[in-house]
Design a protein around this motif. Structure first.
Motif, PDB file in Angstrom:
ATOM      1  N   ASP A 225      45.148  16.567  14.307  1.00 42.45           N
ATOM      2  CA  ASP A 225      44.889  16.949  15.694  1.00 42.45           C
ATOM      3  C   ASP A 225      43.792  18.010  15.776  1.00 42.45           C
ATOM      4  O   ASP A 225      42.944  17.977  16.668  1.00 42.45           O
ATOM      5  CB  ASP A 225      46.161  17.492  16.364  1.00 42.45           C
ATOM      6  N   GLY A 226      43.836  18.960  14.833  1.00 44.07           N
ATOM      7  CA  GLY A 226      42.819  20.009  14.804  1.00 44.07           C
ATOM      8  C   GLY A 226      41.439  19.404  14.575  1.00 44.07           C
ATOM      9  O   GLY A 226      40.452  19.765  15.229  1.00 44.07           O
ATOM     10  N   LYS A 227      41.391  18.455  13.651  1.00 41.39           N
ATOM     11  CA  LYS A 227      40.140  17.775  13.327  1.00 41.39           C
ATOM     12  C   LYS A 227      39.618  17.036  14.564  1.00 41.39           C
ATOM     13  O   LYS A 227      38.429  17.108  14.897  1.00 41.39           O
ATOM     14  CB  LYS A 227      40.442  16.782  12.195  1.00 41.39           C
ATOM     15  N   ILE A 228      40.514  16.346  15.240  1.00 39.38           N
ATOM     16  CA  ILE A 228      40.139  15.580  16.430  1.00 39.38           C
ATOM     17  C   ILE A 228      39.716  16.499  17.581  1.00 39.38           C
ATOM     18  O   ILE A 228      38.729  16.241  18.265  1.00 39.38           O
ATOM     19  CB  ILE A 228      41.319  14.678  16.857  1.00 39.38           C
ATOM     20  N   ALA A 229      40.450  17.587  17.749  1.00 44.26           N
ATOM     21  CA  ALA A 229      40.116  18.530  18.824  1.00 44.26           C
ATOM     22  C   ALA A 229      38.711  19.087  18.618  1.00 44.26           C
ATOM     23  O   ALA A 229      37.950  19.261  19.570  1.00 44.26           O
ATOM     24  CB  ALA A 229      41.130  19.664  18.871  1.00 44.26           C
ATOM     25  N   TYR A 230      38.369  19.341  17.353  1.00 42.91           N
ATOM     26  CA  TYR A 230      37.032  19.856  17.040  1.00 42.91           C
ATOM     27  C   TYR A 230      35.965  18.812  17.365  1.00 42.91           C
ATOM     28  O   TYR A 230      34.885  19.128  17.860  1.00 42.91           O
ATOM     29  CB  TYR A 230      36.981  20.270  15.572  1.00 42.91           C
ATOM     30  N   GLU A 231      36.317  17.557  17.116  1.00 41.80           N
ATOM     31  CA  GLU A 231      35.425  16.453  17.457  1.00 41.80           C
ATOM     32  C   GLU A 231      35.184  16.386  18.969  1.00 41.80           C
ATOM     33  O   GLU A 231      34.066  16.228  19.427  1.00 41.80           O
ATOM     34  CB  GLU A 231      36.141  15.157  17.054  1.00 41.80           C
ATOM     35  N   ILE A 232      36.269  16.531  19.747  1.00 40.25           N
ATOM     36  CA  ILE A 232      36.172  16.448  21.205  1.00 40.25           C
ATOM     37  C   ILE A 232      35.395  17.636  21.769  1.00 40.25           C
ATOM     38  O   ILE A 232      34.524  17.480  22.599  1.00 40.25           O
ATOM     39  CB  ILE A 232      37.575  16.420  21.880  1.00 40.25           C
ATOM     40  N   SER A 233      35.757  18.848  21.330  1.00 42.77           N
ATOM     41  CA  SER A 233      35.010  20.011  21.816  1.00 42.77           C
ATOM     42  C   SER A 233      34.666  20.956  20.675  1.00 42.77           C
ATOM     43  O   SER A 233      35.466  21.787  20.268  1.00 42.77           O
ATOM     44  CB  SER A 233      35.760  20.743  22.932  1.00 42.77           C
ATOM     45  N   PRO A 234      33.452  20.788  20.144  1.00 36.32           N
ATOM     46  CA  PRO A 234      33.017  21.543  18.965  1.00 36.32           C
ATOM     47  C   PRO A 234      33.001  23.061  19.168  1.00 36.32           C
ATOM     48  O   PRO A 234      33.016  23.810  18.207  1.00 36.32           O
ATOM     49  CB  PRO A 234      31.583  21.028  18.723  1.00 36.32           C
ATOM     50  N   ALA A 235      32.999  23.513  20.415  1.00 38.69           N
ATOM     51  CA  ALA A 235      33.019  24.963  20.630  1.00 38.69           C
ATOM     52  C   ALA A 235      34.395  25.433  21.072  1.00 38.69           C
ATOM     53  O   ALA A 235      34.567  26.549  21.546  1.00 38.69           O
ATOM     54  CB  ALA A 235      31.979  25.343  21.685  1.00 38.69           C
ATOM     55  N   GLY A 236      35.396  24.575  20.912  1.00 39.99           N
ATOM     56  CA  GLY A 236      36.743  24.868  21.433  1.00 39.99           C
ATOM     57  C   GLY A 236      37.604  25.733  20.537  1.00 39.99           C
ATOM     58  O   GLY A 236      37.113  26.419  19.631  1.00 39.99           O
ATOM     59  N   ALA A 237      38.908  25.699  20.777  1.00 39.53           N
ATOM     60  CA  ALA A 237      39.856  26.591  20.113  1.00 39.53           C
ATOM     61  C   ALA A 237      40.227  26.142  18.705  1.00 39.53           C
ATOM     62  O   ALA A 237      40.907  26.858  17.980  1.00 39.53           O
ATOM     63  CB  ALA A 237      41.115  26.717  20.962  1.00 39.53           C
ATOM     64  N   ASN A 238      39.817  24.944  18.310  1.00 43.07           N
ATOM     65  CA  ASN A 238      40.105  24.465  16.958  1.00 43.07           C
ATOM     66  C   ASN A 238      38.805  24.372  16.172  1.00 43.07           C
ATOM     67  O   ASN A 238      37.936  23.589  16.514  1.00 43.07           O
ATOM     68  CB  ASN A 238      40.799  23.103  16.996  1.00 43.07           C
ATOM     69  N   GLN A 239      38.690  25.189  15.150  1.00 46.10           N
ATOM     70  CA  GLN A 239      37.476  25.250  14.351  1.00 46.10           C
ATOM     71  C   GLN A 239      37.780  24.906  12.899  1.00 46.10           C
ATOM     72  O   GLN A 239      38.875  25.205  12.415  1.00 46.10           O
ATOM     73  CB  GLN A 239      36.885  26.664  14.425  1.00 46.10           C
ATOM     74  N   PRO A 240      36.805  24.311  12.214  1.00 47.63           N
ATOM     75  CA  PRO A 240      37.023  24.068  10.787  1.00 47.63           C
ATOM     76  C   PRO A 240      37.072  25.390  10.020  1.00 47.63           C
ATOM     77  O   PRO A 240      36.341  26.321  10.341  1.00 47.63           O
ATOM     78  CB  PRO A 240      35.795  23.250  10.371  1.00 47.63           C
ATOM     79  N   VAL A 241      37.952  25.472   9.054  1.00 48.63           N
ATOM     80  CA  VAL A 241      38.065  26.674   8.217  1.00 48.63           C
ATOM     81  C   VAL A 241      37.837  26.238   6.779  1.00 48.63           C
ATOM     82  O   VAL A 241      38.660  25.503   6.215  1.00 48.63           O
ATOM     83  CB  VAL A 241      39.481  27.303   8.343  1.00 48.63           C
ATOM     84  N   GLN A 242      36.709  26.632   6.202  1.00 47.46           N
ATOM     85  CA  GLN A 242      36.452  26.292   4.802  1.00 47.46           C
ATOM     86  C   GLN A 242      37.422  27.098   3.938  1.00 47.46           C
ATOM     87  O   GLN A 242      37.530  28.303   4.098  1.00 47.46           O
ATOM     88  CB  GLN A 242      35.016  26.660   4.410  1.00 47.46           C
ATOM     89  N   LYS A 243      38.109  26.408   3.021  1.00 48.35           N
ATOM     90  CA  LYS A 243      39.062  27.128   2.179  1.00 48.35           C
ATOM     91  C   LYS A 243      38.371  28.222   1.360  1.00 48.35           C
ATOM     92  O   LYS A 243      38.870  29.321   1.244  1.00 48.35           O
ATOM     93  CB  LYS A 243      39.729  26.155   1.195  1.00 48.35           C
ATOM     94  N   GLY A 244      37.233  27.865   0.791  1.00 53.26           N
ATOM     95  CA  GLY A 244      36.519  28.836  -0.042  1.00 53.26           C
ATOM     96  C   GLY A 244      37.239  29.086  -1.357  1.00 53.26           C
ATOM     97  O   GLY A 244      38.130  28.329  -1.745  1.00 53.26           O
ATOM     98  N   GLY A 245      36.888  30.180  -2.029  1.00 51.43           N
ATOM     99  CA  GLY A 245      37.430  30.487  -3.359  1.00 51.43           C
ATOM    100  C   GLY A 245      38.937  30.696  -3.317  1.00 51.43           C
ATOM    101  O   GLY A 245      39.477  31.242  -2.360  1.00 51.43           O
ATOM    102  N   LEU A 246      39.581  30.247  -4.400  1.00 56.53           N
ATOM    103  CA  LEU A 246      41.036  30.374  -4.495  1.00 56.53           C
ATOM    104  C   LEU A 246      41.418  31.779  -4.957  1.00 56.53           C
ATOM    105  O   LEU A 246      40.933  32.255  -5.979  1.00 56.53           O
ATOM    106  CB  LEU A 246      41.571  29.332  -5.484  1.00 56.53           C
ATOM    107  N   ILE A 247      42.274  32.457  -4.208  1.00 55.15           N
ATOM    108  CA  ILE A 247      42.782  33.763  -4.631  1.00 55.15           C
ATOM    109  C   ILE A 247      44.136  33.571  -5.317  1.00 55.15           C
ATOM    110  O   ILE A 247      44.386  34.119  -6.383  1.00 55.15           O
ATOM    111  CB  ILE A 247      42.894  34.739  -3.443  1.00 55.15           C
TER     112      ILE A 247
END
Ligand code: SF4
Ligand code: ZN
Length: 418
Positions: A225-247
């Protein structure tokens, strides 16, 4: 506050500025759901020909015949049509009902799906607000906020007790279908998670980090749903979060997630561990389906769901606990979670896994029974289900201690949780 009131033809002002305002019992005319009466909400896409834009239907009693101070049943069914609208978008749009109802000066909404709780204020009803106007508000707001996606929106509000129950059953089957769509996806396979900050309107520093194995705490937004919401509104409340380095793999801590949460929480939250809630848990807004918390006396963890009104071995009821951990703060030892997260391999990962789970209300146990048993069996822990206590055998910490000893619960011999 400066209030910009959108012109929706209802006898109630309507603005995001009212979103943080609640309606107390003394101020309320009537309420719907919240465990006091059956209620649910559902948004579905329909063929163009079946949706008449702006049409609002009330099936059952209107406000005049709903006694003041009472709890009445309510089904909110929104049918939408649009050339670019897809079935996958349904849950994402459905979650907006929460915001939109709260935009009304005299209407209030918490939770989601078949857990919703709605109130109308005395003031609003005095000014002429009826159940129908919630429908008008929703139909208008969906058209205003999703002009490219939706061509027509119609709303049906069911207040007839029997019809609410029938329609709620159908809705529950749809919620299950949605949850099944994400089943089998693993966090390790994703290098991107999704954020949700929809609840920042009333919990300003709250950030949900949504992973394939951990849905948003309201249970209404999955990773898909988060992925889809970002597709529908790229400036909306659901943004991609890159995991980045593992702590830490065990705690589910990632550099990219921390960076994101720090920024999105306006610097309030430094670290956020996804699979450990003893030190840096995710923040909690107020929409959580379930609260998980540590019971140090028995070296275990209990969970309690919103529908359960009784006391728990922690000495606190759900509503007392909710008042303690909500508002978008980070409370070590406590987590707001969705029901389906209890069935995830990541649940309690850093605390030693499902073996830590010592108590849950019987209603929740019954709701999860078949899926939880299946999961436990797959882990070779088939006998654990019966060892998890509920209010029928332990309502206090003393009774719980005794029960756990009697069944030889694994938490008793695990490493100290503190
Ligand atoms: Fe989004 Fe989390 Fe609020 Fe659900 S609880 S709407 S996932 S911020
Ligand atoms: Zn919330």
């Amino acid at each position: 506050i400066r209030v910009t009131v959108t012109a929706i033809p209802i006898p109630m002002a309507c603005s995001p500025a009212f979103e943080g305002k609640s309606i107390r019992k003394e101020e309320m005319y009537a309420e719907f759901g919240g465990g006091r009466s059956p209620a649910f909400e559902l948004l579905r896409v329909r063929p163009e020909a079946e949706v008449e834009d702006g049409k609002v239907t009330v099936i059952g009693p209107e406000i005049e015949t709903i006694p003041e101070g009472s709890a009445a049943p309510l089904g909110i069914v929104i049918e939408v049509a649009g050339k670019t609208m897809k079935k996958e978008y349904e849950p994402v749009l459905e979650r907006r009902i929460h915001n939109f109802v709260n935009y009304g000066e005299g209407s209030w909404h918490v939770a989601q799906r078949d857990l919703i709780w709605v109130r109308l204020s005395k003031e609003a009803v005095k000014n002429g607000v009826r159940v129908e106007h919630i429908g008008k508000l929703l139909a208008s707001k969906f058209r205003i906020d999703f002009p490219d996606l939706l061509d027509a929106v119609q709303v049906t509000l069911i207040t007839d007790p029997e019809q609410v129950l029938t329609a709620k059953k159908e809705a529950e089957a749809i919620y299950d279908e949605r949850d099944a769509r994400i089943k089998g996806m693993k966090d390790d396979d994703a290098d991107t998670f999704y954020s949700c900050t929809l609840c920042q309107t009333f919990a300003p520093d709250h950030v949900c980090v949504i992973t394939p194995e951990r849905p948003g705490l309201c249970g209404a937004i999955s990773w898909l749903d988060g992925k889809i919401a970002y597709e529908i509104s790229p400036a909306g409340a659901n943004q991609p979060v890159q995991k980045g380095g593992l702590i830490s793999a065990e705690n589910g801590e990632f550099e990219g997630v921390n960076r994101f949460v720090r920024k999105a929480s306006h610097g309030a939250i430094e670290r956020c561990q996804l699979y450990n809630f003893m030190e840096y848990p995710m923040t909690a807004c107020g929409c959580f389906e379930v609260i998980a918390l540590v019971l140090p006396e028995v070296n275990g963890i209990m969970v309690v769901n919103r529908e359960y009104k009784g006391e728990t071995p922690s000495g606190m009821s759900f509503s007392t606990l909710a008042g303690t951990i909500g508002g978008g703060v980070q409370t070590p030892g406590f987590a707001g979670i969705s029901k389906s997260y209890i069935l995830s391999d990541r649940f309690l990962q850093a605390e030693g896994g499902i073996d830590r789970l010592v108590w849950m209300p019987s209603v929740l146990k019954e709701e999860l029974a078949s899926r939880l048993k299946e999961r436990l069996k797959a882990q070779g822990k088939g006998d654990l289900f019966e060892k998890i206590a509920d209010e029928r055998n332990a309502e206090t910490i003393e009774a719980l201690t005794e029960f756990l000893a009697g069944v030889d619960h694994p938490a008793l011999t695990m490493d100290s949780i503190l």
